[in-house]
Design a protein around this motif. Structure first.
Motif, PDB file in Angstrom:
ATOM      1  N   TRP A 189       0.723  -1.241   0.068  1.00 35.34           N
ATOM      2  CA  TRP A 189      -0.099  -0.082   0.170  1.00 35.34           C
ATOM      3  C   TRP A 189       0.889   1.387  -0.046  1.00 35.34           C
ATOM      4  O   TRP A 189       0.254   2.289  -0.089  1.00 35.34           O
ATOM      5  CB  TRP A 189      -0.732   0.044   1.084  1.00 35.34           C
ATOM      6  CG  TRP A 189      -2.055  -0.839   1.108  1.00 35.34           C
ATOM      7  CD1 TRP A 189      -2.169  -2.266   1.725  1.00 35.34           C
ATOM      8  CD2 TRP A 189      -3.004  -0.918  -0.025  1.00 35.34           C
ATOM      9  NE1 TRP A 189      -3.306  -3.019   1.311  1.00 35.34           N
ATOM     10  CE2 TRP A 189      -3.952  -2.252   0.127  1.00 35.34           C
ATOM     11  CE3 TRP A 189      -3.607  -0.077  -1.097  1.00 35.34           C
ATOM     12  CZ2 TRP A 189      -4.998  -2.372  -0.519  1.00 35.34           C
ATOM     13  CZ3 TRP A 189      -4.489  -0.449  -1.845  1.00 35.34           C
ATOM     14  CH2 TRP A 189      -5.165  -1.588  -1.573  1.00 35.34           C
ATOM     15  N   THR A 190       2.088   1.183   0.269  1.00 34.60           N
ATOM     16  CA  THR A 190       3.010   2.330   0.009  1.00 34.60           C
ATOM     17  C   THR A 190       2.874   2.925  -1.453  1.00 34.60           C
ATOM     18  O   THR A 190       3.359   3.917  -1.635  1.00 34.60           O
ATOM     19  CB  THR A 190       4.484   1.961   0.523  1.00 34.60           C
ATOM     20  OG1 THR A 190       5.054   0.790  -0.072  1.00 34.60           O
ATOM     21  CG2 THR A 190       4.631   1.907   1.993  1.00 34.60           C
ATOM     22  N   GLY A 191       2.450   2.103  -2.356  1.00 33.43           N
ATOM     23  CA  GLY A 191       2.284   2.347  -3.711  1.00 33.43           C
ATOM     24  C   GLY A 191       1.382   3.819  -3.764  1.00 33.43           C
ATOM     25  O   GLY A 191       1.696   4.444  -4.803  1.00 33.43           O
ATOM     26  N   THR A 192       0.618   4.005  -2.896  1.00 33.17           N
ATOM     27  CA  THR A 192      -0.096   5.074  -2.953  1.00 33.17           C
ATOM     28  C   THR A 192       0.479   6.495  -2.801  1.00 33.17           C
ATOM     29  O   THR A 192      -0.075   7.428  -3.256  1.00 33.17           O
ATOM     30  CB  THR A 192      -1.385   5.079  -1.842  1.00 33.17           C
ATOM     31  OG1 THR A 192      -0.602   5.039  -0.642  1.00 33.17           O
ATOM     32  CG2 THR A 192      -2.422   3.941  -2.124  1.00 33.17           C
ATOM     33  N   PHE A 193       1.723   6.297  -2.368  1.00 35.99           N
ATOM     34  CA  PHE A 193       2.485   7.497  -2.366  1.00 35.99           C
ATOM     35  C   PHE A 193       2.965   8.227  -3.648  1.00 35.99           C
ATOM     36  O   PHE A 193       3.343   9.144  -3.742  1.00 35.99           O
ATOM     37  CB  PHE A 193       3.766   7.418  -1.304  1.00 35.99           C
ATOM     38  CG  PHE A 193       3.631   7.363  -0.013  1.00 35.99           C
ATOM     39  CD1 PHE A 193       3.176   8.511   0.630  1.00 35.99           C
ATOM     40  CD2 PHE A 193       3.823   6.207   0.915  1.00 35.99           C
ATOM     41  CE1 PHE A 193       2.931   8.413   2.067  1.00 35.99           C
ATOM     42  CE2 PHE A 193       3.543   6.130   2.197  1.00 35.99           C
ATOM     43  CZ  PHE A 193       2.986   7.296   2.671  1.00 35.99           C
ATOM     44  N   PHE A 194       2.619   7.303  -4.697  1.00 38.50           N
ATOM     45  CA  PHE A 194       2.695   7.872  -5.963  1.00 38.50           C
ATOM     46  C   PHE A 194       2.030   9.124  -6.261  1.00 38.50           C
ATOM     47  O   PHE A 194       2.345  10.020  -7.151  1.00 38.50           O
ATOM     48  CB  PHE A 194       2.345   6.606  -7.135  1.00 38.50           C
ATOM     49  CG  PHE A 194       3.483   6.029  -7.706  1.00 38.50           C
ATOM     50  CD1 PHE A 194       4.221   6.548  -8.763  1.00 38.50           C
ATOM     51  CD2 PHE A 194       3.950   4.957  -6.832  1.00 38.50           C
ATOM     52  CE1 PHE A 194       5.148   5.707  -9.272  1.00 38.50           C
ATOM     53  CE2 PHE A 194       5.026   4.233  -7.593  1.00 38.50           C
ATOM     54  CZ  PHE A 194       5.601   4.606  -8.622  1.00 38.50           C
ATOM     55  N   VAL A 195       1.196   9.316  -5.423  1.00 42.14           N
ATOM     56  CA  VAL A 195       0.148  10.498  -5.527  1.00 42.14           C
ATOM     57  C   VAL A 195       1.062  11.707  -5.322  1.00 42.14           C
ATOM     58  O   VAL A 195       0.822  12.736  -5.923  1.00 42.14           O
ATOM     59  CB  VAL A 195      -1.020  10.442  -4.599  1.00 42.14           C
ATOM     60  CG1 VAL A 195      -1.744  11.841  -4.579  1.00 42.14           C
ATOM     61  CG2 VAL A 195      -2.018   9.459  -4.922  1.00 42.14           C
ATOM     62  N   LEU A 199       2.899  19.357   0.339  1.00 40.77           N
ATOM     63  CA  LEU A 199       3.452  18.195   0.198  1.00 40.77           C
ATOM     64  C   LEU A 199       3.351  17.121   1.528  1.00 40.77           C
ATOM     65  O   LEU A 199       3.243  15.993   1.447  1.00 40.77           O
ATOM     66  CB  LEU A 199       4.412  18.133  -0.434  1.00 40.77           C
ATOM     67  CG  LEU A 199       4.600  18.597  -2.085  1.00 40.77           C
ATOM     68  CD1 LEU A 199       5.965  18.657  -2.604  1.00 40.77           C
ATOM     69  CD2 LEU A 199       3.851  17.368  -2.901  1.00 40.77           C
ATOM     70  N   VAL A 200       3.975  17.931   2.532  1.00 36.94           N
ATOM     71  CA  VAL A 200       3.919  17.326   3.775  1.00 36.94           C
ATOM     72  C   VAL A 200       2.741  17.025   4.373  1.00 36.94           C
ATOM     73  O   VAL A 200       2.431  15.817   4.679  1.00 36.94           O
ATOM     74  CB  VAL A 200       4.779  18.029   4.798  1.00 36.94           C
ATOM     75  CG1 VAL A 200       4.704  17.518   6.221  1.00 36.94           C
ATOM     76  CG2 VAL A 200       6.351  18.247   4.609  1.00 36.94           C
ATOM     77  N   MET A 201       1.880  17.747   4.223  1.00 40.26           N
ATOM     78  CA  MET A 201       0.279  17.466   4.612  1.00 40.26           C
ATOM     79  C   MET A 201      -0.102  16.539   3.759  1.00 40.26           C
ATOM     80  O   MET A 201      -1.097  15.478   4.175  1.00 40.26           O
ATOM     81  CB  MET A 201      -0.417  18.684   4.543  1.00 40.26           C
ATOM     82  CG  MET A 201      -0.374  19.674   5.464  1.00 40.26           C
ATOM     83  SD  MET A 201      -1.634  21.073   5.509  1.00 40.26           S
ATOM     84  CE  MET A 201      -0.888  22.063   4.212  1.00 40.26           C
ATOM     85  N   PHE A 202      -0.121  16.435   2.235  1.00 39.28           N
ATOM     86  CA  PHE A 202      -0.526  15.354   1.290  1.00 39.28           C
ATOM     87  C   PHE A 202       0.153  13.956   1.999  1.00 39.28           C
ATOM     88  O   PHE A 202      -0.686  13.078   1.781  1.00 39.28           O
ATOM     89  CB  PHE A 202      -0.073  15.651   0.141  1.00 39.28           C
ATOM     90  CG  PHE A 202      -0.866  16.463  -0.591  1.00 39.28           C
ATOM     91  CD1 PHE A 202      -2.093  17.114  -0.095  1.00 39.28           C
ATOM     92  CD2 PHE A 202      -0.435  16.955  -1.636  1.00 39.28           C
ATOM     93  CE1 PHE A 202      -2.572  18.028  -0.822  1.00 39.28           C
ATOM     94  CE2 PHE A 202      -0.990  18.281  -2.461  1.00 39.28           C
ATOM     95  CZ  PHE A 202      -1.980  18.726  -2.027  1.00 39.28           C
ATOM     96  N   MET A 203       1.342  13.874   2.232  1.00 42.36           N
ATOM     97  CA  MET A 203       2.041  12.714   2.797  1.00 42.36           C
ATOM     98  C   MET A 203       1.212  12.003   4.123  1.00 42.36           C
ATOM     99  O   MET A 203       0.999  10.965   4.085  1.00 42.36           O
ATOM    100  CB  MET A 203       3.508  12.847   3.055  1.00 42.36           C
ATOM    101  CG  MET A 203       4.049  11.655   3.396  1.00 42.36           C
ATOM    102  SD  MET A 203       5.942  12.104   3.729  1.00 42.36           S
ATOM    103  CE  MET A 203       6.354  10.099   3.919  1.00 42.36           C
TER     104      MET A 203
END
Length: 308
Positions: free
Chosen positions: A138-144, A243-247
């Motif tokens: 599920w770390t693949g969602t960090f592609f966002v 980007l930090v908030m998105f993460m």
């Protein structure tokens, strides 16, 4: 006083945090040799410990280079505290390995702002996240984050949007070659893909529930101030805050959908949380409250051992 001591960045602070992290890691893994000493297990544990320490150093480098926080040691101390409060994460090599890959990808994504060598940075970010995805699906969602970074920096260049796809193809080809070399079939893909679940019953354990409750409370306490600080930041710096908030929100999404909710999945949330709480400690008034808060957090990991 802790707030005064860690308000600067000195080698002694790094040494103290390293000792804190090392003690926490080896206490969390004190049952590894319950069945007798094994060199293989020993070397594996040392390797995972090294990755844990490496994650902290990458976080420190990324925060300092991109000016996500001021020059102090709060960020590494908070990361050490938060991760130590979740021994189950320190007992999961998959989580620790994926955490390093995610940090390496984040380092490249935040460097988009320079506008230099964008093709290389996009490929690297995609490559690291592909490796993270293989380790913990599920770390693949960090592609966002890659595409969010592109929206802020260089999104007008059409070819940039296809470069992360090239990194996915590259990793897929390498994995296929490896599988063919060792004589396995292509069913390894099914082993990589994880199911999703919305069952949070495992969080009823106080050893997991207490640190999670603290993390969410701190997040809700600081998110609005962090948003305000982002509005006051320079135009060039504002996308980094976003980007930090998105993460953070993507990490919460991973926590929500992952099937194996052991508590270890919160490890990915700790990286943006450490940055946000550091920002709060730097700018919030009330020295006594900040000192009290920091002491509470330092003692947080020890609640696990009182409850066990």
């Amino acid at each position: 006083m802790l707030t005064s001591f860690f308000s600067t960045s000195k080698p002694i602070h790094t040494v103290i945090v390293l000792l804190y992290m090392s003690v926490s890691y080896f206490l969390a893994n004190n049952t590894l040799f319950s069945d007798g000493f094994s060199w293989i297990v020993f070397l594996q544990s040392i390797g995972v410990w090294f990755l844990f320490i490496l994650t902290m150093f990458i976080l420190n480098f990324v925060s300092q280079k991109n000016e996500l926080t001021k020059r102090n040691s709060y960020r590494i101390l908070l990361f050490a505290i938060f991760s130590s409060a979740l021994p189950v994460a320190l007992q999961s090599p998959k989580i620790m390995i994926a955490g390093v890959f995610v940090m390496l990808a984040l380092r490249r994504i935040l460097s988009f702002r320079s506008g230099l060598h964008m093709e290389r940075k996009l490929f690297d970010a995609g490559f690291w996240l592909c490796l993270a995805c293989i380790t913990y699906f599920w770390t693949g969602t960090f592609f966002v984050l890659i595409f969010a970074g592109l929206l802020f920096y260089g999104g007008a260049t059409l070819r940039y949007w296809f470069i992360p796809l090239l990194s996915v193809i590259c990793v897929a080809v390498l994995c296929t070659c490896y599988v063919i070399y060792i004589g396995e079939d292509q069913s390894f893909v099914l082993d990589v893909v994880d199911d999703f679940s919305f069952d949070f019953s495992s969080y009823t354990s106080l050893q997991i529930l207490i640190p999670i409750a603290v993390f969410l409370t701190l997040f809700l306490w600081t998110i609005f101030r962090y948003i305000q600080d982002s509005k006051r930041a320079t135009i060039a710096q504002r996308p980094l805050y976003l980007l930090v908030m998105f993460m953070a929100f993507i990490a919460l999404g991973i926590i929500t959908i992952t099937e194996a909710k052991t508590g270890a999945e919160w490890y990915f949330f700790l990286i943006p949380l450490a940055i946000m709480i550091t920002n709060y400690l730097e700018n919030a008034p009330g020295k006594f409250f900040k000192e009290f808060l920091l002491w509470i957090l330092v003692l947080l990991p020890f609640t696990h051992y009182f409850l066990s």
